[in-house]
Design a protein around this motif. Structure first.
Motif, PDB file in Angstrom:
ATOM      1  N   PHE A  21      11.974  -7.999 -14.020  1.00  0.00           N
ATOM      2  CA  PHE A  21      10.912  -8.973 -13.739  1.00  0.00           C
ATOM      3  C   PHE A  21      10.981  -9.436 -12.283  1.00  0.00           C
ATOM      4  O   PHE A  21       9.952  -9.623 -11.627  1.00  0.00           O
ATOM      5  N   THR A  22      12.208  -9.601 -11.779  1.00  0.00           N
ATOM      6  CA  THR A  22      12.388 -10.003 -10.379  1.00  0.00           C
ATOM      7  C   THR A  22      11.837  -8.942  -9.438  1.00  0.00           C
ATOM      8  O   THR A  22      11.136  -9.257  -8.458  1.00  0.00           O
ATOM      9  N   ASP A  23      12.150  -7.661  -9.724  1.00  0.00           N
ATOM     10  CA  ASP A  23      11.654  -6.563  -8.884  1.00  0.00           C
ATOM     11  C   ASP A  23      10.134  -6.457  -8.946  1.00  0.00           C
ATOM     12  O   ASP A  23       9.469  -6.197  -7.932  1.00  0.00           O
ATOM     13  N   LYS A  24       9.583  -6.652 -10.123  1.00  0.00           N
ATOM     14  CA  LYS A  24       8.127  -6.576 -10.286  1.00  0.00           C
ATOM     15  C   LYS A  24       7.442  -7.667  -9.467  1.00  0.00           C
ATOM     16  O   LYS A  24       6.433  -7.425  -8.785  1.00  0.00           O
ATOM     17  N   ALA A  25       8.001  -8.872  -9.528  1.00  0.00           N
ATOM     18  CA  ALA A  25       7.429  -9.984  -8.761  1.00  0.00           C
ATOM     19  C   ALA A  25       7.536  -9.722  -7.260  1.00  0.00           C
ATOM     20  O   ALA A  25       6.619 -10.035  -6.489  1.00  0.00           O
ATOM     21  N   LEU A  26       8.671  -9.117  -6.856  1.00  0.00           N
ATOM     22  CA  LEU A  26       8.861  -8.788  -5.434  1.00  0.00           C
ATOM     23  C   LEU A  26       7.829  -7.770  -4.971  1.00  0.00           C
ATOM     24  O   LEU A  26       7.247  -7.905  -3.880  1.00  0.00           O
ATOM     25  N   GLN A  27       7.579  -6.736  -5.788  1.00  0.00           N
ATOM     26  CA  GLN A  27       6.603  -5.712  -5.423  1.00  0.00           C
ATOM     27  C   GLN A  27       5.197  -6.298  -5.315  1.00  0.00           C
ATOM     28  O   GLN A  27       4.401  -5.882  -4.469  1.00  0.00           O
ATOM     29  N   GLU A  28       4.894  -7.257  -6.171  1.00  0.00           N
ATOM     30  CA  GLU A  28       3.590  -7.914  -6.082  1.00  0.00           C
ATOM     31  C   GLU A  28       3.451  -8.654  -4.756  1.00  0.00           C
ATOM     32  O   GLU A  28       2.384  -8.628  -4.122  1.00  0.00           O
ATOM     33  N   GLU A  29       4.527  -9.302  -4.334  1.00  0.00           N
ATOM     34  CA  GLU A  29       4.502 -10.024  -3.062  1.00  0.00           C
ATOM     35  C   GLU A  29       4.370  -9.046  -1.888  1.00  0.00           C
ATOM     36  O   GLU A  29       3.637  -9.299  -0.930  1.00  0.00           O
ATOM     37  N   ILE A  30       5.111  -7.928  -1.977  1.00  0.00           N
ATOM     38  CA  ILE A  30       5.029  -6.912  -0.915  1.00  0.00           C
ATOM     39  C   ILE A  30       3.619  -6.336  -0.841  1.00  0.00           C
ATOM     40  O   ILE A  30       3.090  -6.053   0.241  1.00  0.00           O
ATOM     41  N   GLY A  31       3.005  -6.179  -2.004  1.00  0.00           N
ATOM     42  CA  GLY A  31       1.642  -5.648  -2.040  1.00  0.00           C
ATOM     43  C   GLY A  31       0.630  -6.561  -1.377  1.00  0.00           C
ATOM     44  O   GLY A  31      -0.466  -6.119  -1.017  1.00  0.00           O
ATOM     45  N   LYS A  32       0.971  -7.821  -1.236  1.00  0.00           N
ATOM     46  CA  LYS A  32       0.056  -8.781  -0.613  1.00  0.00           C
ATOM     47  C   LYS A  32       0.185  -8.805   0.909  1.00  0.00           C
ATOM     48  O   LYS A  32      -0.565  -9.531   1.575  1.00  0.00           O
ATOM     49  N   ILE A  33       1.137  -8.027   1.438  1.00  0.00           N
ATOM     50  CA  ILE A  33       1.329  -8.013   2.894  1.00  0.00           C
ATOM     51  C   ILE A  33       0.073  -7.471   3.573  1.00  0.00           C
ATOM     52  O   ILE A  33      -0.464  -6.427   3.188  1.00  0.00           O
ATOM     53  N   ALA A  34      -0.382  -8.114   4.577  1.00  0.00           N
ATOM     54  CA  ALA A  34      -1.534  -7.645   5.362  1.00  0.00           C
ATOM     55  C   ALA A  34      -1.038  -6.657   6.417  1.00  0.00           C
ATOM     56  O   ALA A  34      -0.073  -6.934   7.126  1.00  0.00           O
ATOM     57  N   TYR A  35      -1.679  -5.491   6.486  1.00  0.00           N
ATOM     58  CA  TYR A  35      -1.265  -4.461   7.433  1.00  0.00           C
ATOM     59  C   TYR A  35      -1.979  -4.581   8.779  1.00  0.00           C
ATOM     60  O   TYR A  35      -1.831  -3.733   9.632  1.00  0.00           O
ATOM     61  N   THR A  36      -2.763  -5.616   8.909  1.00  0.00           N
ATOM     62  CA  THR A  36      -3.447  -5.851  10.185  1.00  0.00           C
ATOM     63  C   THR A  36      -3.175  -7.285  10.639  1.00  0.00           C
ATOM     64  O   THR A  36      -2.834  -8.156   9.828  1.00  0.00           O
ATOM     65  N   ARG A  37      -3.330  -7.507  11.928  1.00  0.00           N
ATOM     66  CA  ARG A  37      -3.182  -8.858  12.487  1.00  0.00           C
ATOM     67  C   ARG A  37      -4.283  -9.046  13.543  1.00  0.00           C
ATOM     68  O   ARG A  37      -4.253  -8.458  14.610  1.00  0.00           O
ATOM     69  N   GLY A  38      -5.266  -9.775  13.206  1.00  0.00           N
ATOM     70  CA  GLY A  38      -6.354 -10.011  14.136  1.00  0.00           C
ATOM     71  C   GLY A  38      -7.313  -8.836  14.210  1.00  0.00           C
ATOM     72  O   GLY A  38      -7.149  -7.827  13.517  1.00  0.00           O
ATOM     73  N   SER A  39      -8.313  -8.958  15.074  1.00  0.00           N
ATOM     74  CA  SER A  39      -9.319  -7.903  15.220  1.00  0.00           C
ATOM     75  C   SER A  39      -9.855  -7.898  16.646  1.00  0.00           C
ATOM     76  O   SER A  39      -9.658  -8.844  17.406  1.00  0.00           O
ATOM     77  N   VAL A  40     -10.536  -6.795  16.974  1.00  0.00           N
ATOM     78  CA  VAL A  40     -11.157  -6.643  18.289  1.00  0.00           C
ATOM     79  C   VAL A  40     -12.657  -6.475  18.074  1.00  0.00           C
ATOM     80  O   VAL A  40     -13.083  -5.607  17.291  1.00  0.00           O
TER      81      VAL A  40
END
Length: 682
Positions: A207-226
């Motif tokens: 359950f701990t690993d599953k919750a961690l993967q959910e959090e990792i999945g929420k990581i944004a792969y972009t920062r700002g825009s042009v």
């Protein structure tokens, strides 16, 4: 309709090449990456060489791999730990506490003290099971957040330090007794709770690993825009830091957009044009400089197959993991083509193949430079591939060139040797070792495509082979004649830069047809009896000319390559059996010359032309009486000039200058054979 079919038949070779060209083009385009190519080249730490670049559309700035990994690491280090609670344990402990207390403490203790100790024990139980007791000692940081689950329902949360470890029970007892001033009962209480306390918390890893993967999945792969029309970089500005990352983001976005929108067909069409252009250059090269290869569909197919194979293997490796790209032994291509054809064709095909692979690989300029340099070294260093030592030495040189060139590129790009990826040197060594596979590959190609390499020619030149031993047994004079012709032809070929190994093998086998009727040829008549005395000139001529047809039949029966059979077919061209022709003319005025002519064809290469000259010279030289240098010179001139006059070399790509060089070699060799020297007095 009949005329149309006839045209198709006459042009079937060109039609086949057209179909091969089209199918190869589409196959290579299919292998290409499904994206457009960013039109700007840039390197980290280097100035921007193009004009000022403005954003062509809105796009997001992608985070670097390092930034994403850093965020993942933070999430992993701060992720919540989940523990499952057994809610029956606390109730069970509380219900059995009274009995354990009575059994542990004696009746001699005053009643007021006993009540006080009893309540202290109840508080200890409450404190132990406020969050819970761990089933085992987990090694987590004390400040790590935790959640206690009661049947997958959150009961409470806190920190890992709130949970009681197995060795932490005694600390809770000590603290409670110290507060109440009854520390003297420590031993008794420790004994009581040692038998009483049971763990009620178990770490839920899944359950701990599953919750961690959910959090990792929420990581944004972009920062700002042009935003569109924003100045990204100016000409001459150094590409580094955020500028580099913005350019990488634009490149990635551009390539994905180009292929996914309506101009998909245009990009595909553009790829097809470029690939078709490269393959067309290869065909035009063959047609202009290697016409004998161009006219042979099997050879053209072989070349296109090898080009496609190299691109296919490279694509496969890039799709798997691009960092292994240098393991692919691209230098096998020029080695194989040089073994079957020549160095110039091998290098030309190699360069075109590397240019096409440039569409697939990352850092295409660096890759193409390395591979073209390595291909040139391969062509220049690998000679006499049938000698194993030469191949090992050349592979070592190729590997060294890879390492030196890669080292230079890293220093140019990074300005330091600290960033060199040493494992790439191992990949270069593996590529060199893989290049050694060229030997078995050549053997496989010979069997599949019916081609002949120098390795096979070396095997065929062994006079202990079955066919040559049979020739030696049945027609010893012919065998000796073939050896002499082979020596003359090899020396002549070396003089004008022709394929000496090929012409030597052709000379050894050119007269194997004489095994059918060996005694009808003067070199095998050891008894002084000539069977031609009992035959008419026409019959004798037929037996003599038939040795060409018989030789072709024997060669095919023994699976000799077509390149060797060509020497059997052409070594007399369409010349006339002159002796029997003149004998017939003495008796009849009207004689058909074709009845006394060899079936042909005429020699069509330098090598087959050399064999015709050497065969005629060696055979006729036996008739020389008291040879001198003057006689030998005139003898060689007369025979070869007659062949030229009869247009026997009309189809061969041999020049008068080369023929003159061959004449000099033959004169010198014959002078040595007859040991011409001054006459010593007796």
């Amino acid at each position: 309709m009949k005329d149309f079919i006839n045209k198709l038949y006459k042009n079937h070779s060109l039609i086949y090449k057209g179909l091969l060209f089209i199918s190869t083009t589409f196959f290579i385009v299919y292998l290409f990456p499904k994206s457009g190519k960013f039109k700007y080249n840039f390197e980290n730490g280097k100035p921007w060489q193009s004009e000022n670049l403005y954003a062509p559309f809105d796009f997001a700035i992608k985070k670097t791999d390092g930034e994403i990994e850093s965020e993942k690491e933070v999430l992993v280090n701060n992720s919540v730990l989940y523990f499952n609670l057994d809610n029956t344990i606390e109730a069970k402990i509380k219900s059995s506490y009274s009995n354990h207390f009575k059994n542990t403490f004696s009746d001699s203790i005053p009643r007021s003290v006993s009540k006080k100790l009893y309540k202290i024990g109840e508080k200890i139980v409450d404190e132990l099971y406020l969050f819970g007791v761990l089933s085992e000692d987990y090694n987590f940081p004390e400040d790590r957040a935790i959640v206690v689950l009661d049947g997958r329902v959150k009961k409470q949360d806190g920190f890992f330090s709130h949970l009681i470890k197995q060795d932490g029970v005694s600390k809770v007892i000590d603290n409670a007794l110290n507060k109440q001033g009854v520390i003297q009962y420590k031993t008794v209480f420790t004994s009581l709770f040692f038998d009483l306390v049971e763990p009620n918390l178990v770490f839920d890893k899944s359950f701990t690993d599953k919750a961690l993967q959910e959090e990792i999945g929420k990581i944004a792969y972009t920062r700002g825009s042009v935003a569109k029309e924003t100045l990204i970089i100016s000409k001459g500005e150094v590409v580094e830091g955020d500028k580099y990352q913005i350019l990488k983001s634009l490149q990635s976005e551009y390539e994905s957009q180009v292929w996914s929108k309506s101009n998909y067909i245009w990009v595909l069409f553009a790829y097809t044009l470029l690939v078709a252009l490269a393959l067309l250059m290869l065909l035009l090269f063959l047609r202009k400089y290697r016409i004998e290869v161009f006219e042979n569909n099997t050879k053209v197919t072989f070349i296109f197959f090898n080009v496609s194979l190299m691109i296919f293997i490279t694509t496969f490796v890039v799709n798997y993991d691009a960092k292994y790209i240098y393991i692919v032994p691209i230098c096998i291509l020029p080695l194989v083509l040089k073994a079957f054809f020549d160095a110039r064709l091998g290098l030309f095909s190699h360069v075109l193949t590397v240019l096409l692979i440039g569409f697939i690989v990352p850092n295409s300029y660096e890759y193409m430079f390395l591979q073209i340099i390595a291909g040139i070294v391969t062509i220049l260093t690998v000679s006499e591939l049938y000698k194993r030592a030469n191949l090992f030495i050349s592979v070592g040189q190729i590997t060294l060139i890879y390492i030196i060139a890669y080292f230079a590129f890293v220093v140019i790009h990074e300005g330091s040797v600290k960033t060199i990826k040493w494992e790439i040197f191992i990949w270069f060594i593996l590529s060199g070792l893989a290049t050694l596979f060229v030997q078995p590959l050549i053997y496989i190609y010979e069997k599949i495509f019916g081609l002949v390499s120098d390795v096979s020619l070396l095997e065929l030149s062994d006079t202990n082979s079955k066919l040559l031993k049979e020739l030696s047994d049945k027609a010893p004079g012919t065998f000796h004649h073939s050896l002499n012709v082979a020596n003359l032809a090899e020396a002549s070929a070396n003089e004008i830069g022709a394929n000496a190994m090929l012409v030597r093998v052709g000379a050894l086998y050119h007269d194997i047809g004489k095994m059918r009727n060996p005694t009808f040829f003067t070199e095998n008549q050891s008894t002084g009896i000539n069977p031609h005395d009992e035959l008419s000139p026409k019959e004798s001529a037929r037996i003599i000319t038939d040795h060409v047809i018989n030789g072709i039949e024997i060669a095919k029966k023994n699976n000799l390559p077509d390149r060797v059979i060509d020497f059997i077919r052409t070594h007399h061209g369409s010349s006339v059996v002159y002796y029997f022709y003149m004998q017939e003319k003495k008796e009849y005025d009207d004689v058909d010359k074709l009845d006394f002519s060899y079936p042909g064809p005429k020699p069509f290469s330098k090598e087959t032309a050399i064999l015709m000259m050497c065969d005629s010279i060696e055979a006729a030289s036996k008739s020389l009486k008291e040879p001198t240098s003057t006689k030998i010179d005139a003898f060689v001139e007369n025979i070869i000039n007659k062949q030229i006059k009869d247009e026997q070399f009309l189809n061969a790509d041999i020049t008068f200058k080369e023929i003159e060089s061959i004449k000099k070699v033959l004169k010198h060799k014959l002078a040595n054979i007859y040991h011409l020297r001054i006459e010593y007095p007796e």
